[in-house]
Design a protein around this motif. Structure first.
Motif, PDB file in Angstrom:
ATOM      1  N   LEU A 259       0.843  -1.478  -0.582  1.00 52.67           N
ATOM      2  CA  LEU A 259      -0.127   0.126  -0.189  1.00 52.67           C
ATOM      3  C   LEU A 259       0.389   0.890  -0.251  1.00 52.67           C
ATOM      4  O   LEU A 259       0.565   2.514  -0.615  1.00 52.67           O
ATOM      5  CB  LEU A 259      -1.127  -0.316   1.401  1.00 52.67           C
ATOM      6  N   TRP A 260       2.369   0.871   0.704  1.00 51.28           N
ATOM      7  CA  TRP A 260       2.269   2.071   0.114  1.00 51.28           C
ATOM      8  C   TRP A 260       3.428   2.411  -0.836  1.00 51.28           C
ATOM      9  O   TRP A 260       3.280   4.005  -1.483  1.00 51.28           O
ATOM     10  CB  TRP A 260       3.937   2.264   1.309  1.00 51.28           C
ATOM     11  N   PHE A 261       3.071   1.914  -1.911  1.00 53.42           N
ATOM     12  CA  PHE A 261       3.347   2.421  -3.317  1.00 53.42           C
ATOM     13  C   PHE A 261       2.029   2.928  -3.934  1.00 53.42           C
ATOM     14  O   PHE A 261       2.155   3.131  -5.379  1.00 53.42           O
ATOM     15  CB  PHE A 261       4.157   1.418  -3.948  1.00 53.42           C
ATOM     16  N   SER A 262       0.967   2.373  -3.818  1.00 55.51           N
ATOM     17  CA  SER A 262      -0.526   2.604  -4.431  1.00 55.51           C
ATOM     18  C   SER A 262      -0.324   4.064  -4.481  1.00 55.51           C
ATOM     19  O   SER A 262      -1.033   5.125  -4.705  1.00 55.51           O
ATOM     20  CB  SER A 262      -1.143   2.468  -3.291  1.00 55.51           C
ATOM     21  N   ASN A 263      -0.003   5.306  -3.822  1.00 55.24           N
ATOM     22  CA  ASN A 263       0.544   6.845  -3.762  1.00 55.24           C
ATOM     23  C   ASN A 263       1.013   7.300  -5.393  1.00 55.24           C
ATOM     24  O   ASN A 263       0.611   7.653  -7.034  1.00 55.24           O
ATOM     25  CB  ASN A 263       1.281   7.499  -2.783  1.00 55.24           C
ATOM     26  N   TYR A 264       2.483   6.492  -5.634  1.00 58.65           N
ATOM     27  CA  TYR A 264       2.938   6.507  -6.635  1.00 58.65           C
ATOM     28  C   TYR A 264       2.209   6.071  -8.314  1.00 58.65           C
ATOM     29  O   TYR A 264       2.219   6.851  -9.241  1.00 58.65           O
ATOM     30  CB  TYR A 264       4.154   5.602  -6.964  1.00 58.65           C
ATOM     31  N   ALA A 265       0.671   5.105  -8.247  1.00 58.02           N
ATOM     32  CA  ALA A 265       0.271   4.772  -9.154  1.00 58.02           C
ATOM     33  C   ALA A 265      -0.939   5.800  -8.938  1.00 58.02           C
ATOM     34  O   ALA A 265      -1.522   6.076 -10.556  1.00 58.02           O
ATOM     35  CB  ALA A 265      -0.480   3.646  -8.701  1.00 58.02           C
ATOM     36  N   ALA A 266      -1.171   6.212  -7.931  1.00 56.14           N
ATOM     37  CA  ALA A 266      -2.378   7.423  -8.270  1.00 56.14           C
ATOM     38  C   ALA A 266      -1.781   8.609  -8.956  1.00 56.14           C
ATOM     39  O   ALA A 266      -2.534   9.535  -9.325  1.00 56.14           O
ATOM     40  CB  ALA A 266      -2.757   7.388  -6.859  1.00 56.14           C
TER      41      ALA A 266
END
Length: 383
Positions: A259-266
């Motif tokens: 989940l810590w990588f979801s911001n980069y996708a968004a």
């Protein structure tokens, strides 16, 4: 209209989240090379005069650089009081260890050259090493624990319960982050020594700088892989009002891997942070190879900005997740001071931060140039 209403509450919270990051990065950039120089002192300097040269590269500026640490702590206390209460109580022994190590710095600078004894000076050199290594390590360990979630709980009356221990902070991922912090600041310190010295001292610092830079690259990559594969991130699963009152318990949160990588996708623009985290060290290696001193210093600065920013952007909107009670995790939107307090602090910061930056720039311009053996032997003000 009341003055503080000129800026929305949610906007003020976002501004102070950015300012907190700026202050932490400012500390790492400015005081970071002081810590790195102290770490390298026993190794880059082989004789007493060489070590005095190294000490005098930071002697006139380290106290001013430490202002950024005070600013960061003050900002947390005033803008994010719950964060201050949880972190400074839960990490109390770790903070105490940092404080004791930092105390060695002024004492070491003051007393090292008071006696001609080789043993006396060597002992103070290692004390200064501890004063650089321990804070660099523990700051990184703290970041590693924040990424994993800190074992705290909040009662219905907002009382804080911390379920962890000092030795619990020293887990493998946190130690990995601690080592990354040490190598990153050692790289920065080595570049500062190269910039401010010449001859054999600069040559040794350049060699150690390459080693620290390669280690930083490897540890940053390894940390990212470990974060993806083994560390749970956090995500708010309930709806909330960004401009609502500060109440961390008024939301629900889930923890899951990746989940810590979801911001980069968004938000793909956030990728600039990890890119800088890798590009900066590469720039350092190239600059050291071609003896471009200022470029090497800029490269380590970019690396620091990228590495620290990648942590903050990955976690947004979380500031301090809770592994014991995920719903009590602190976010940008529910752990800040009041609207009025944030506005008053913003006005004060808008006045005083530029003054601090201007004074710092003037001081460095005044002290610009290399430190040489003659400056040590011919000056009664040298350390």
């Amino acid at each position: 209209m009341i003055l503080h209403q000129l800026i929305d509450y949610d906007t003020l919270r976002l501004i102070w989240w950015v300012l907190l990051g700026v202050l932490l990065i400012g500390f790492a950039l400015m005081d970071g090379f002081d810590l790195g120089v102290a770490i390298l002192l026993p190794f880059a300097g082989q004789t007493d005069i060489e070590r005095r040269v190294i000490i005098n590269t930071i002697g006139p500026v380290w106290e001013g650089n430490q202002v950024w640490l005070v600013l960061g702590g003050g900002a947390i206390f005033a803008a994010w009081p719950i964060l201050y209460a949880v972190s400074f109580s839960g990490f109390y022994l770790a903070m105490f260890a940092i404080l004791m190590a930092l105390i060695l710095r002024p004492v070491g600078f003051k007393y090292r050259s008071k006696r001609e004894s080789v043993r006396w000076r060597r002992n103070w050199d290692w004390a200064l090493f501890i004063g650089g290594f321990v804070p660099a390590l523990i700051f990184g360990v703290a970041v590693g624990n924040v990424l994993q979630g800190v074992p705290f709980r909040l009662g219905t009356d907002m009382r804080i319960f911390y379920d962890g221990s000092f030795f619990g902070l020293l887990n493998p991922f946190a130690l990995l982050c601690g080592l990354l912090s040490v190598t990153m600041l050692t790289m920065h310190g080595a570049n500062w020594i190269v910039l401010k010295t010449e001859g054999v001292v600069a040559a040794r610092a350049r060699r150690f700088g390459r080693i620290a830079t390669l280690a930083s690259l490897a540890l940053y990559a390894l940390g990212g892989i470990a974060l993806w594969l083994f560390i749970d991130g956090y995500q708010v699963t309930s709806t909330f009002a960004p401009a609502g009152p500060s109440n961390p318990l008024a939301k629900s949160v889930e923890a899951a891997g990746g989940l810590w990588f979801s911001n980069y996708a968004a938000h793909p623009w956030m990728m600039i942070a990890p890119v800088l985290g890798f590009l900066g060290p590469v720039l350092v290696l190239v600059a050291l190879q071609f003896k471009r001193e200022l470029l090497a210093m800029a490269g380590s600065g970019l690396a620091i900005i990228g590495i620290i920013a990648s942590v903050g952007l990955s976690m947004f909107p979380f500031i301090l997740p809770s592994s014991a009670q995920p719903g009590a995790s602190l976010t940008v939107w529910d752990s800040s001071s009041s609207h009025v307090t944030l506005f008053i602090m913003l006005v004060s910061t808008a006045i005083f931060l530029p003054l601090i930056c201007a004074y710092t720039a003037w001081a460095y311009k005044l002290l610009w140039g290399k430190v040489r053996d003659d400056d040590i032997n011919g000056s009664g003000h040298a350390y």
